[in-house]
Scaffold this active site. Structure first.
Site, PDB file in Angstrom:
ATOM      1  N   GLU A   8       0.868  -1.191   0.000  1.00 10.15           N
ATOM      2  CA  GLU A   8       0.000   0.000   0.000  1.00 10.15           C
ATOM      3  C   GLU A   8       0.893   1.224   0.000  1.00 10.15           C
ATOM      4  O   GLU A   8       1.116   1.865   1.043  1.00 10.15           O
ATOM      5  CB  GLU A   8      -0.982   0.048   1.183  1.00 10.15           C
ATOM      6  CG  GLU A   8      -1.999   1.207   0.981  1.00 10.15           C
ATOM      7  CD  GLU A   8      -2.930   1.480   2.154  1.00 10.15           C
ATOM      8  OE1 GLU A   8      -3.368   0.524   2.810  1.00 10.15           O
ATOM      9  OE2 GLU A   8      -3.195   2.679   2.388  1.00 10.15           O
ATOM     10  N   HIS A  10       1.855   4.704  -2.265  1.00 13.84           N
ATOM     11  CA  HIS A  10       1.154   5.508  -3.269  1.00 13.84           C
ATOM     12  C   HIS A  10       2.056   6.405  -4.092  1.00 13.84           C
ATOM     13  O   HIS A  10       3.136   6.801  -3.664  1.00 13.84           O
ATOM     14  CB  HIS A  10       0.089   6.341  -2.587  1.00 13.84           C
ATOM     15  CG  HIS A  10      -0.874   5.508  -1.785  1.00 13.84           C
ATOM     16  ND1 HIS A  10      -1.628   4.507  -2.347  1.00 13.84           N
ATOM     17  CD2 HIS A  10      -1.174   5.508  -0.461  1.00 13.84           C
ATOM     18  CE1 HIS A  10      -2.366   3.940  -1.392  1.00 13.84           C
ATOM     19  NE2 HIS A  10      -2.107   4.523  -0.240  1.00 13.84           N
ATOM     20  N   HIS A 167      -9.125   0.223  -0.900  1.00 17.31           N
ATOM     21  CA  HIS A 167      -8.469   1.339  -0.201  1.00 17.31           C
ATOM     22  C   HIS A 167      -9.515   2.352   0.260  1.00 17.31           C
ATOM     23  O   HIS A 167     -10.533   2.540  -0.397  1.00 17.31           O
ATOM     24  CB  HIS A 167      -7.451   2.017  -1.136  1.00 17.31           C
ATOM     25  CG  HIS A 167      -6.610   3.037  -0.452  1.00 17.31           C
ATOM     26  ND1 HIS A 167      -7.010   4.352  -0.306  1.00 17.31           N
ATOM     27  CD2 HIS A 167      -5.413   2.923   0.156  1.00 17.31           C
ATOM     28  CE1 HIS A 167      -6.064   4.998   0.363  1.00 17.31           C
ATOM     29  NE2 HIS A 167      -5.082   4.156   0.653  1.00 17.31           N
ATOM     30  N   ASP A 291       2.091   2.666   3.679  1.00 18.52           N
ATOM     31  CA  ASP A 291       1.213   3.777   3.302  1.00 18.52           C
ATOM     32  C   ASP A 291       2.014   5.055   3.015  1.00 18.52           C
ATOM     33  O   ASP A 291       1.521   6.161   3.223  1.00 18.52           O
ATOM     34  CB  ASP A 291       0.154   4.073   4.375  1.00 18.52           C
ATOM     35  CG  ASP A 291      -1.162   4.580   3.781  1.00 18.52           C
ATOM     36  OD1 ASP A 291      -1.219   4.815   2.565  1.00 18.52           O
ATOM     37  OD2 ASP A 291      -2.118   4.743   4.553  1.00 18.52           O
TER      38      ASP A 291
HETATM   39  C1  GRE Z   1      -3.957   6.959   2.570  1.00 18.83           C
HETATM   40  O1  GRE Z   1      -3.645   6.585   1.449  1.00 18.83           O
HETATM   41  O2  GRE Z   1      -4.064   6.180   3.501  1.00 18.83           O
HETATM   42  C2  GRE Z   1      -4.222   8.423   2.829  1.00 18.83           C
HETATM   43  C3  GRE Z   1      -4.783   9.188   1.810  1.00 18.83           C
HETATM   44  C4  GRE Z   1      -5.039  10.538   2.046  1.00 18.83           C
HETATM   45  C5  GRE Z   1      -4.751  11.083   3.273  1.00 18.83           C
HETATM   46  C6  GRE Z   1      -4.192  10.303   4.282  1.00 18.83           C
HETATM   47  C7  GRE Z   1      -3.922   8.962   4.074  1.00 18.83           C
HETATM   48  O3  GRE Z   1      -5.049   8.646   0.609  1.00 18.83           O
HETATM   49  O4  GRE Z   1      -3.382   8.180   5.021  1.00 18.83           O
HETATM   50 ZN    ZN Z   2      -3.186   4.450   1.573  1.00 20.60          ZN
END
Ligand code: GRE
Ligand code: ZN
Length: 343
Positions: A8, A10, A167, A291
């Protein structure tokens, strides 16, 4: 532990850069947090350097939330998913020994989402799809959950035998009354968790896994509370009509939880909770993740590396389970495959 796999994590692309939204995170921390996240989402070489610092050998990247799920116009959502997947693929291909990705899929048009998943897996070697909760199909409140008319997509995921990461996304505006006056609760701090847990429960109750028993769904943040809440849900449903009649699914939620779900450690670096998650779902269904860049990858990695736990389980959670689930031919596993030792 070296050689970790994280799932996970990004990124964003030029095609999608406007589609990420940390509105629920801002204000209190000032804009510094959001700005630093924005800079790191687009910096894919920086991502690789963080992996080096964190002992992460391989990452399955995904477009950040809410991404394509927030685009009401289906035609635009289809184009954006395609262009974002193609852009990410260029980068992933350059670092094929370190990176792969989840496909962004336009669930506003489930048939097109099935086609795009097929293309991203077939052409780009992507490892599944990551979907940011419900998809906006009209006005702000006009949305589709993944148990609502998306069977053609699920059939494709089952056919390709690739997992789908569920997600979080922020709850609908109409459902934020409980947090009114506390805007800091709307996003990742609180709203994400119950929105996503509810979505997962919908899937369990919908009969989806009776039609496609091999489907595998990944849920982050140590399961968004589900390991703790499911026994109570089950207990109450057993006492109510869902437990006996009128139900859409053949089995109780815990049946599907143990067969169709995987949980990750993303953004929830807490040893006691991990222990109870392992007790609830089994170490065979837990995956390391951080994350990044919403979290510090090095912090998540150090937390995991320092955990006092069975070394076999730690290896499985840190790497082995992901290698199997995603059929990753990397490192020692690739050597074993080449020598014909793999099962
Ligand atoms: C996440 O991908 O967990 C996330 C977001 C946006 C803000 C905080 C966050 O996509 O942890
Ligand atoms: Zn995330």
């Amino acid at each position: 532990m070296d050689g970790k796999v994280a799932v996970e994590e990004h990124a964003t692309t030029k095609a999608n850069n406007a589609l990420w939204d940390a509105a629920g995170e801002d204000d209190r921390n000032g804009h510094a947090y959001a700005q630093s996240v924005a800079a790191r989402l687009i910096d894919l070489d920086g991502h690789l350097r963080e992996m080096d610092r964190s002992g992460v050998e391989f990452t399955i990247l995904s477009l950040t939330a809410p991404g394509v799920q927030s685009v009401a116009d289906a035609g635009r959502a289809i184009d954006l998913a395609r262009s974002a997947n193609d852009e990410l693929a260029i980068h992933v291909r350059r670092h094929a020994d370190r990176l792969s990705a989840f496909a962004a899929v336009p669930m506003q048009a489930p048939e097109a989402a099935a086609v795009e998943l097929d293309r991203a897996v077939g052409e780009h070697g992507f490892r599944g799809a990551l979907i940011n909760g419900y998809s906006t199909v009209g006005g702000e409140e006009d949305v589709k959950y993944l148990d609502e008319g998306a069977d053609v997509f699920w059939a494709k995921a089952a056919e390709l035998d690739v997992p789908v990461y569920l997600h979080p996304r922020e709850p609908l505006p109409s459902q934020r009354r409980a947090m009114q006056g506390y805007p800091e609760l709307v996003g990742s701090a609180w709203g994400f968790g119950y929105e996503t847990a509810t979505h997962a429960v919908r899937l369990m109750l919908s009969g989806l896994f009776d039609r496609h028993p091999t489907l595998q769904i990944i849920v982050g943040h140590l399961g968004e509370g589900l390991p703790f809440l499911l026994p109570r849900l089950q207990h109450r449903l057993d006492a109510q009509r869902e437990g006996t009649r009128g139900a859409k699914a053949l089995h109780r939620p815990s049946y599907y939880f143990g067969r169709n779900f995987w949980l990750t450690t993303s953004g929830h670096f807490h040893a006691r909770q991990l222990t109870s998650v392992i007790e609830e779902i089994g170490w065979e269904r837990v995956l390391f993740s951080t994350d990044y860049p919403f979290e510090e990858m090095t912090q998540g990695a150090r937390w995991f590396d320092d955990l006092a736990m069975d070394t076999g389980q730690k290896y499985a959670i840190g790497r082995g389970n992901a290698v199997e689930l995603f059929k990753l031919g990397i490192g020692r596993e690739a050597e074993r495959l080449a020598r014909g030792f793999a099962s």
